[in-house]
Design an enzyme around this catalytic site. Structure first.
Site, PDB file in Angstrom:
ATOM      1  N   ASP A  63       0.781  -1.243   0.000  1.00  0.00           N
ATOM      2  CA  ASP A  63       0.000   0.000   0.000  1.00  0.00           C
ATOM      3  C   ASP A  63       0.811   1.291   0.000  1.00  0.00           C
ATOM      4  O   ASP A  63       0.267   2.346   0.337  1.00  0.00           O
ATOM      5  CB  ASP A  63      -0.926   0.049   1.223  1.00  0.00           C
ATOM      6  CG  ASP A  63      -1.943  -1.065   1.280  1.00  0.00           C
ATOM      7  OD1 ASP A  63      -2.007  -1.847   0.314  1.00  0.00           O
ATOM      8  OD2 ASP A  63      -2.668  -1.160   2.278  1.00  0.00           O
ATOM      9  N   GLU A  75      -7.558   5.107  -4.860  1.00  0.00           N
ATOM     10  CA  GLU A  75      -6.425   5.627  -4.100  1.00  0.00           C
ATOM     11  C   GLU A  75      -5.132   5.467  -4.895  1.00  0.00           C
ATOM     12  O   GLU A  75      -4.192   6.249  -4.719  1.00  0.00           O
ATOM     13  CB  GLU A  75      -6.347   4.951  -2.733  1.00  0.00           C
ATOM     14  CG  GLU A  75      -7.425   5.466  -1.785  1.00  0.00           C
ATOM     15  CD  GLU A  75      -7.367   4.852  -0.402  1.00  0.00           C
ATOM     16  OE1 GLU A  75      -7.228   5.602   0.575  1.00  0.00           O
ATOM     17  OE2 GLU A  75      -7.492   3.611  -0.305  1.00  0.00           O
ATOM     18  N   GLU A 115      -7.466  -3.387  -3.983  1.00  0.00           N
ATOM     19  CA  GLU A 115      -8.820  -3.007  -3.628  1.00  0.00           C
ATOM     20  C   GLU A 115      -9.112  -1.610  -4.186  1.00  0.00           C
ATOM     21  O   GLU A 115      -9.834  -1.458  -5.164  1.00  0.00           O
ATOM     22  CB  GLU A 115      -8.914  -3.025  -2.102  1.00  0.00           C
ATOM     23  CG  GLU A 115     -10.278  -2.965  -1.498  1.00  0.00           C
ATOM     24  CD  GLU A 115     -10.162  -3.152   0.015  1.00  0.00           C
ATOM     25  OE1 GLU A 115     -10.716  -4.141   0.520  1.00  0.00           O
ATOM     26  OE2 GLU A 115      -9.517  -2.318   0.672  1.00  0.00           O
TER      27      GLU A 115
END
Length: 587
Positions: free
Chosen positions: A355, A436, A432
């Site tokens: 991430d 973002e 996911e």
């Protein structure tokens, strides 16, 4: 091992959490007779290939595999090439050095050097390779003439792909993005220089030149179309622009601007909202403050704008400065992994390098806003150099910088980011929140524009434009051509390497399954509205699966709906003035 799964396994229903996967089911295993090497090592890699290597001291096998390559290429020593099949293979072409056979329901072709032959015994296929030590195996698409395709592919069977390389160019004069996917081949025999390559939908829809073969491969991303005899191919896309913030138009005067200023006054004392201490939640707070600063500036509310800018400056200065003995709110460069880790870490951002683009995109976006109003702060001699490290860590745009890998989080051939650092799930890797990921890409554009760094700006434009196309295909399937028909959903919460899921890691609520691919709402997220008809389709599914309009994350979902039906979205907002605010947003 080779697998070609054309029928997905599907769980759930069209109105509940569910998944589809084209799971691995081995058709054939390729190796060297007698090789006993349980450990696999990496012997080389390029932009979208990798070369695994096995040795037991006597025998060796080196393979090259890659995205979009129907071929796998092999070099072997110490023993015969060996192919073990699932069941007895059905041979349909025996041309000496070329053997076409069906195993596990799929059609394969094994290509040995000229003068070599293949021997079939039960479920084992072997060749001495005439002592020359190289061969290749190709998967055919399962349609068309197998023999004709085997012969056509065979022209390039010994032009082994030994390198792949991305290049891109942005032309501000026409907003054009040209992306070149190039292949380096080494002729083990003959003089062929091209190769055979299959393109994902986000590539072939924008293909510039070239005529794909009529046969297609089934994949988890949809139909793949094949080019034969090429050393490169190009796509041509249009960058459709981003904004620092949506401009004040209808709220520039009257009751709405009064309401807006009331909302701004409410957040003046705490522009970052309920931000947390780790990199992700601190980042979301920075993103919220950046939006407030931009919106306040739009309507001339300098008091709130400056309060938000001060909050951003103080937060970034703290995170971007490591003092002696400091253990938190700092970044640390780990040379072993070539990465910059923020502490406190979260969601595996330290242990698995998960991430980083999600977390750091918020920091970079906030820095870009601050840079517009305080250029000195953003200079390389002050904090600009640290922001550049955040950019390079997640997606290093400079091939000459060996501190970080090139485009770490971005899968060059797949056209989108991956979130998991280890990527070793049975279903492959996953991501996911595609939105973002786009927040990171937009942040690079904003930072490059604010600081005059065209290399960063253009890297952001490449990431943003390519991934916008991939999102329309693989998270939204806006053309309704890529998801399995029986899956029933028109949106994914997560893309997996071998499929997709109407689900998230953290919630089964439809608002969050669909909303996680919409937030944060910024002037850089207008790509969500490229297809207004699909916006309506997506929102209708949410209402259907939810059993009514959203009750959480309404601000995110209404903002998305506004890209197709502004009147309806505004009516929902005005009818529900006390809605709960998503943590990274503000009223």
């Amino acid at each position: 091992g080779f697998s070609y799964t054309t029928t997905p396994s599907i769980s759930g229903t069209p109105t509940t959490v569910g998944e589809y996967h084209y799971s691995y089911a081995q058709d054939i295993l390729v190796g060297v007779t007698g090789l006993n090497a349980p450990v696999v090592r990496v012997d080389g890699w390029s932009d979208w290939t990798v070369s695994p290597y096995w040795t037991d001291g006597t025998r060796t096998l080196r393979a090259t595999i890659g995205h979009g390559l129907p071929f796998a290429y092999f070099q072997a020593t110490g023993g015969n090439a060996q192919i073990t099949t699932a069941g007895t293979p059905a041979v349909w072409l025996d041309g000496g050095a070329t053997l076409g056979f069906t195993a596990g329901g799929s059609d394969y072709v094994a290509y040995a050097p000229t003068g070599a032959t293949w021997t079939v015994s039960g479920s084992t296929i072997t060749s001495t390779l005439a002592g020359r030590g190289y061969f290749s195996v190709a998967l055919l698409p399962g349609s068309g003439s197998r023999v004709d395709l085997a012969n056509r592919y065979g022209q390039y069977a010994h032009a082994h792909v030994t390198g792949t390389r991305l290049s891109y160019a942005y032309d501000p004069a026409n907003n054009g993005l040209t992306t070149t996917y190039a292949f380096t081949t080494t002729a083990r025999e003959g003089s062929a220089a091209g190769t055979v390559v299959s393109l994902y939908p986000h590539q072939w829809r924008y293909l510039s030149g070239g005529s794909p073969l009529p046969e297609t491969y089934t994949s988890a991303r949809g139909a793949m179309r094949t080019l034969a005899g090429v050393s490169s191919f190009q796509t041509a896309m249009t960058f459709r622009g981003v904004l620092p913030e949506v401009p004040a138009v209808a709220d520039s005067a009257g009751a709405d601007v009064n309401t807006l200023n009331t909302y701004l006054a409410d957040v003046r004392g705490n522009p970052e909202g309920p931000s947390g201490g780790d990199t992700y939640w601190a980042g979301k707070g920075l993103g919220r403050a950046a939006r407030i600063a931009e919106i306040a500036d739009q309507v001339g509310n300098t008091a709130v704008r400056d309060s938000a800018l001060t909050a951003i400056r103080n937060r970034l200065n703290n995170w971007l400065t490591a003092s002696s003995g400091e253990a938190g709110q700092l970044f640390y460069y780990n040379a072993n992994w070539g990465t910059l880790i923020g502490y406190p870490a979260s969601y595996g951002s330290d242990q698995e390098l998960n991430d980083h683009h999600f977390h750091y995109g918020y920091f970079i976006a906030a820095a870009a806003t601050l840079a517009k109003f305080d250029p000195a702060w953003a200079s390389s001699g002050q904090y600009g150099g640290m922001i550049d490290l955040l950019i390079r860590d997640a997606n290093n745009y400079d091939r000459g910088d060996t501190r970080f890998p090139y485009l770490r989080d971005f899968d060059i051939y797949a056209g989108h980011d991956w979130a998991s650092g280890h990527g070793s799930f049975g279903a492959g890797n996953n991501q996911e929140s595609s939105s973002e990921g786009q927040n990171f890409a937009n942040a690079l554009i904003q930072w490059g524009q604010a600081t005059g760094n065209t290399a960063v700006r253009d890297a952001g434009i490449f990431l943003y434009t390519t991934q916008a196309a991939a999102i329309q295909e693989y998270w939204f399937d806006s053309a309704d051509q890529n998801f399995p028909a029986a899956f029933g959903h028109r949106a994914l919460g997560m893309v997996w390497g071998d499929g997709g899921a109407y689900a998230t890691w953290f919630s089964g609520e439809p608002e969050m399954i669909q909303g996680i691919n919409l937030l944060p709402i910024t002037g850089g997220h207008l790509y969500l509205g490229y297809n207004p008809s699909y916006v309506n389709t997506n929102y209708a599914e949410l209402v259907r699966n939810n059993g009514g309009p959203p009750t959480v994350w309404q601000d995110v979902l209404w903002s998305f709906r506004a890209l197709a039906d502004g009147d309806a979205a505004l009516a929902s907002f005005r009818a529900n003035p006390n809605y709960p605010v998503e943590e990274g947003e503000s009223r």
